[in-house]
Structure formats: C-alpha cells, structure tokens
Design a protein around this motif. Structure first.
Motif, mmCIF file in Angstrom:
data_model
loop_
_atom_site.group_PDB
_atom_site.id
_atom_site.type_symbol
_atom_site.label_atom_id
_atom_site.label_comp_id
_atom_site.label_asym_id
_atom_site.label_seq_id
_atom_site.Cartn_x
_atom_site.Cartn_y
_atom_site.Cartn_z
ATOM 1 N N ILE A 4 35.081 41.667 27.144
ATOM 2 C CA ILE A 4 36.430 41.105 27.042
ATOM 3 C C ILE A 4 37.476 42.205 26.917
ATOM 4 C CG2 ILE A 4 37.929 39.676 25.595
ATOM 5 C CD1 ILE A 4 35.455 37.932 25.009
ATOM 6 N N GLU A 5 37.187 43.224 26.114
ATOM 7 C CA GLU A 5 38.132 44.337 25.989
ATOM 8 C C GLU A 5 38.315 45.044 27.325
ATOM 9 O OE1 GLU A 5 36.496 46.741 22.941
ATOM 10 O OE2 GLU A 5 37.407 45.606 21.308
ATOM 11 N N SER A 6 37.228 45.241 28.048
ATOM 12 C CA SER A 6 37.317 45.908 29.352
ATOM 13 C C SER A 6 38.139 45.078 30.333
ATOM 14 C CB SER A 6 35.914 46.144 29.915
ATOM 15 O OG SER A 6 35.181 47.032 29.095
ATOM 16 N N LEU A 7 37.911 43.782 30.353
ATOM 17 C CA LEU A 7 38.678 42.927 31.261
ATOM 18 C C LEU A 7 40.165 42.959 30.924
ATOM 19 C CD1 LEU A 7 36.352 39.784 31.524
ATOM 20 C CD2 LEU A 7 36.802 41.474 33.313
ATOM 21 N N ARG A 8 40.475 42.918 29.641
ATOM 22 C CA ARG A 8 41.875 42.885 29.201
ATOM 23 C C ARG A 8 42.656 44.118 29.623
ATOM 24 N NH1 ARG A 8 41.036 40.255 23.197
ATOM 25 N NH2 ARG A 8 41.748 38.137 23.714
ATOM 26 N N GLU A 9 41.966 45.194 29.907
ATOM 27 C CA GLU A 9 42.668 46.402 30.341
ATOM 28 C C GLU A 9 43.361 46.227 31.686
ATOM 29 O OE1 GLU A 9 39.966 49.690 30.344
ATOM 30 O OE2 GLU A 9 40.418 50.173 28.254
ATOM 31 N N GLY A 10 42.888 45.253 32.483
ATOM 32 C CA GLY A 10 43.486 45.129 33.814
ATOM 33 C C GLY A 10 43.708 43.718 34.300
ATOM 34 N N CYS A 11 43.495 42.698 33.422
ATOM 35 C CA CYS A 11 43.643 41.320 33.878
ATOM 36 C C CYS A 11 43.822 40.398 32.672
ATOM 37 C CB CYS A 11 42.412 40.894 34.679
ATOM 38 S SG CYS A 11 42.473 39.195 35.306
ATOM 39 N N PRO A 12 44.702 39.420 32.745
ATOM 40 C CA PRO A 12 44.807 38.436 31.656
ATOM 41 C C PRO A 12 43.505 37.645 31.534
ATOM 42 C CG PRO A 12 46.708 38.287 33.133
ATOM 43 C CD PRO A 12 45.709 39.173 33.799
ATOM 44 N N THR A 40 46.414 37.437 38.875
ATOM 45 C CA THR A 40 47.552 37.032 39.709
ATOM 46 C C THR A 40 47.766 38.006 40.855
ATOM 47 O OG1 THR A 40 49.102 38.194 38.249
ATOM 48 C CG2 THR A 40 48.722 35.853 37.805
ATOM 49 N N SER A 41 46.842 38.958 41.019
ATOM 50 C CA SER A 41 46.965 39.943 42.095
ATOM 51 C C SER A 41 45.585 40.384 42.555
ATOM 52 C CB SER A 41 47.754 41.172 41.621
ATOM 53 O OG SER A 41 46.983 41.925 40.695
ATOM 54 N N VAL A 42 45.555 40.995 43.736
ATOM 55 C CA VAL A 42 44.299 41.519 44.281
ATOM 56 C C VAL A 42 43.750 42.612 43.369
ATOM 57 C CG1 VAL A 42 43.240 42.730 46.218
ATOM 58 C CG2 VAL A 42 44.919 40.929 46.645
ATOM 59 N N ASP A 43 44.619 43.476 42.865
ATOM 60 C CA ASP A 43 44.160 44.560 41.993
ATOM 61 C C ASP A 43 43.475 44.012 40.743
ATOM 62 O OD1 ASP A 43 44.987 46.561 43.681
ATOM 63 O OD2 ASP A 43 46.885 46.935 42.648
ATOM 64 N N GLU A 44 43.985 42.907 40.212
ATOM 65 C CA GLU A 44 43.359 42.329 39.028
ATOM 66 C C GLU A 44 41.996 41.736 39.354
ATOM 67 O OE1 GLU A 44 47.419 41.322 36.479
ATOM 68 O OE2 GLU A 44 46.328 39.673 37.456
ATOM 69 N N VAL A 45 41.849 41.131 40.529
ATOM 70 C CA VAL A 45 40.541 40.636 40.939
ATOM 71 C C VAL A 45 39.567 41.803 41.076
ATOM 72 C CG1 VAL A 45 39.237 39.477 42.772
ATOM 73 C CG2 VAL A 45 41.475 38.602 42.097
ATOM 74 N N ARG A 46 40.022 42.881 41.686
ATOM 75 C CA ARG A 46 39.148 44.048 41.856
ATOM 76 C C ARG A 46 38.728 44.611 40.498
ATOM 77 N NH1 ARG A 46 41.233 48.323 46.109
ATOM 78 N NH2 ARG A 46 39.006 48.821 45.997
ATOM 79 N N HIS A 47 39.638 44.609 39.543
ATOM 80 C CA HIS A 47 39.305 45.088 38.199
ATOM 81 C C HIS A 47 38.215 44.209 37.573
ATOM 82 C CE1 HIS A 47 39.719 46.543 34.088
ATOM 83 N NE2 HIS A 47 39.892 45.286 33.705
#
Length: 447
Positions: A4-12, A40-47
């Motif tokens: 969860i911490e890792s995800l939060r670095e780049g995506c809600p 909400t963006s491609v970069d967030e999906v990639r993250h």
C-alpha cells in the motif's frame, strides 16, 4: 516498503474494498482485495503494474462491473485496478471518423459526444448507460444493432496497453486500412484483462443514424419466428435491429398490463433511406412465415425495454432474495428457434422460470433464469439449468458466449468448446504476455 505504501507513492488508493469485490455474475466466487488503486493517468497505471510485478501481487482490472461472467471479480490479496477515473475523451476527428478515449468513458457518453459532430458510435450494449469502453473492449461486447452495424471489435482501430510489468505498448493505427505485422489490437479485444490493461482506445465512427421505423410480429411458434428471420436475411434486408422475444417473456410483459400477444415475437427495425418500404417488405415476409399479428410502429424496440420491468414484477412475488441471471449463448441463426424450444424443456426439467430474448439477426440468445439466491435448492437447480443451456448451445454448433465473455463463469466450458491445440496456444499466449501470472489470475482458463 509494503504494497500500500508503494502504491501510494504514485497512485491514489482506496482501503475500503467492499464496493469492488465482484461484477454482476452469479455463481462466481470473489476474493477480498488488499487495496483498490484509482488511477487517473497512464503513468499511474504503469506505477501500479510495476509495483505489483515487483512484489508479486495479482492485479484485477475493473470498469463499471456490469459484466456477467465474473471476469472483474477480485481474488484474495489482489490489487483491484479500477479504471473508471480514466474517463476523458481525448480526441474526436470528424475528417477521419475516429475518436480516442480512455477506458473509463461510459459508452452512452461517448455516443452522445460524437453525435455533436454528426457521427455515430454504433455498438450499443443494453448497459450502455453505465458500462465503459474499456470493459466493452475487454469482453468483446455486442448489442442490439449488431446485426447491421457489428460489435465492439469491429470498431477498435488501435489500443494503448500497459503490460504486466508496467511497460506501455501501442497497437493498431489511425488509418482505415493496415496489415503491417500481426493483428495485436484484436488479440486484446475480448481478453478480459488477462493479457494487459487497456488505457486508451482509438475507435472508428460512422455517420449519424437517422430515425428508425419498425414492426412487431407475433408467431404461433418459435419455429415460425425462426423461419421469418431466415426469410428476412435471405431476402437481402439489413435491419438495424432484429430481436426475438420468447412467449414466456411476452406473457410476463402482458401481465404488466401491456396489450401484447403471449407468443414468440420478432422485432425488426430499419433506419435506412427507404425504411417504410423495408419495413413493409419485412412485414410481408413475417406474414408469409405464419405471423398471427403484425404491427408496424415507430418505437418497436420499446417493447424490449419492458423486459426488465416484467422481470422485476415476477421477482417481487417470489419471496426470498430473487435474482435474474442473464445468460449468453450463440448458435447459427437457423438453430435459434430450436434453442428457444429447448429452453422451455430445461425450464420444466429444473422447475424454474426461464425466458429468453436475443439478437435473432446473429443467433445470439440471452436466456433469463429467475431464482431465489437464498434457497440452496433453487441455486442448485439454476446452476444445473445453466449447464444444460451451455450444452444445448454447443450441440447446435454454437458457442458458450456471444458477447459476455468467459471470465470465471464459463472456464470449464471453454475446454469443451475449443480445439485442444487452440486452447494450448491460447494458454501459451497468456504465459508470454504475463509470465508471472499476475494479471486477472484464474479468469478465462481453468488452470
């Protein structure tokens, strides 16, 4: 650093996962996800995908969760990747008759937007007011007008896809024609989130459709209705809709207070330039096939929209916790009437209310099974009826799904339909695209 911490670095993210457990399919288990990612963006999906790949965590893509095969059901400990926040229409190009959009765009919203430019996006699933373009592509959705205008796959020109390790890939083209290399675009159409995450789609458009006229034709038997369908197609007509409703469902509509015949009923519609002549000719063919009543009317498809209310009325009198299971099987057009007749036998054998409506123009039938999901015996009988419907479709040379997909619901039946070598190759493609098996695990294939 944990997931969860890792995800939060780049995506809600959303920790309350209760609203994201499953789609609309019955009989399918759903696990408890660890977290819901809300890009909400491609970069967030990639993250999200890079993070999940690094930590070995499965990812289940979700759209509006209107699917009917369990393909969007969560698995224990997964990241649910909800794409509804990626809902922008990026470009409408009237000169080239195309649109680019993100996967979370609602189908009806897209259709409305392109209509402002004198254009039309024809695919029209019944859930068009809530389902999303990404979900339509992932499941290979169809719709009422597919007999003339085709299905979702016919309109996908290109895709942007995030692969299981976070790499971004673009497929297809903007040109009308193009055969360079393998057709990877349509490899992802209907893949149900097992090969990659669709983050952008380039879709073909058509000129806006005009108003339509139609007819209702009631028949003494489904065989006569099937003969009328065959006659309409053989005569070269291209109706914009050709729908068939069985007598059980028509009786339910009649019980609502609508003055309709409790008989197998064909709905035919034309939106062509000579629609009055087309409708008159189709009406004559229906009479010649044995129709007991033919009614020409502008809003013929309005009858189909009464089915949901008719089902709710029946369920209101059932007690318990009733539900409607809408199935999906397709057979050659010439066998559609036979399949409907077999549904009546299946209903009697299993003591269930089973009606049917379908796209007669392409042989795609949607049996509707009503049962009390709090009654274990009713659930058992509904599951047995489902198996009988699948078996009947395959015996008639058909397929277990025309437009809803395989998901969890039909994994065991996929093995019965596909040639062993075809099944082996499909599994190899899955392993090539997702070697760690993290993308929507357990869906489509049963091992």
């Amino acid at each position: 650093m944990d997931l969860i911490e890792s995800l939060r670095e780049g995506c809600p993210v959303l920790l309350d996962t209760g609203g994201h457990l499953r789609d609309s399919a019955p009989f399918c288990p759903a696990g408890v996800p660890a977290v819901v990612a809300l890009p909400t963006s491609v970069d967030e999906v990639r993250h999200v995908m890079r993070t999940a790949h690094r930590l070995g965590v499965p990812v289940v893509p979700q759209g509006a969760r209107t699917g009917l095969a369990g393909a969007a059901n969560a698995v224990d400990g997964c990241v649910v990747l909800s794409l509804t926040g990626m809902d922008r229409i990026l470009e409408i190009d009237p000169a080239n008759r195309l649109v680019r959009c993100e996967p979370g765009v609602v189908t009806a919203t897209l259709a409305s937007a392109v209509s402002q430019h004198g254009l039309c996006y024809p695919p029209d699933p019944v859930s068009r007011d809530t389902c999303t373009i990404g979900g339509n592509i992932a499941t290979g959705a169809g719709g009422i007008c597919c007999v003339k205008y085709g299905v979702t796959a016919d309109y996908v020109l290109g895709l942007s896809v995030v692969l299981s390790d976070g790499r971004l890939m673009r497929t297809g083209r903007r040109a009308v024609k193009g055969v360079a290399g393998l057709d990877l675009t349509h490899l992802f159409v209907g893949s149900e989130g097992t090969l990659g995450v669709i983050v952008e789609a380039t879709l073909a458009l058509r000129p806006a459709r005009g108003p339509a006229s139609g007819l209702l034709a009631a028949f003494a038997s489904t065989r006569d209705a099937g003969a009328a369908v065959a006659a309409v197609i053989a005569a070269g007509h291209t109706p914009s809709a050709l729908e068939l409703i069985d007598r059980t469902t028509m009786q339910a509509i009649r019980d609502l207070g609508h003055p309709v015949e409790p008989a197998a009923t064909l709905i035919a519609e034309s939106d062509g330039p000579d629609q009055a002549a087309d409708v008159a000719a189709m009406a004559a063919l229906c009479r010649a096939a044995g129709a007991v009543r033919v009614e020409v009317r502008q809003d013929a498809l309005g009858l189909r929209r009464l089915i949901a209310a008719a089902m709710l009325a029946i369920m209101a009198g059932m007690g318990g916790r009733p539900t409607a299971f809408i199935e999906d099987v397709a057979v050659p057009r010439s066998h559609l009437a036979t399949l409907i007749d077999q549904l009546e036998i299946i209903a009697l054998d299993h003591g269930l209310w089973i009606g049917a409506t379908g796209h007669a123009g392409d042989g795609n039938l949607h049996p509707i099974v009503l049962f009390d999901q709090d009654d274990p015996d009713a659930v058992r009988r509904a599951e047995a009826a489902y198996d009988a419907i699948m078996a009947a479709g395959l015996r008639l040379g058909g397929t277990i799904t025309g437009e809803h997909g395989v998901g969890l619901l039909k994994r065991a039946w996929l093995r019965k339909e596909l040639d062993p070598e075809s099944l082996r190759l499909q599994r190899e493609i899955k392993r090539l695209c997702d070697p760690a098996g993290l993308l929507n695990p357990g869906k489509v294939f049963d091992d």
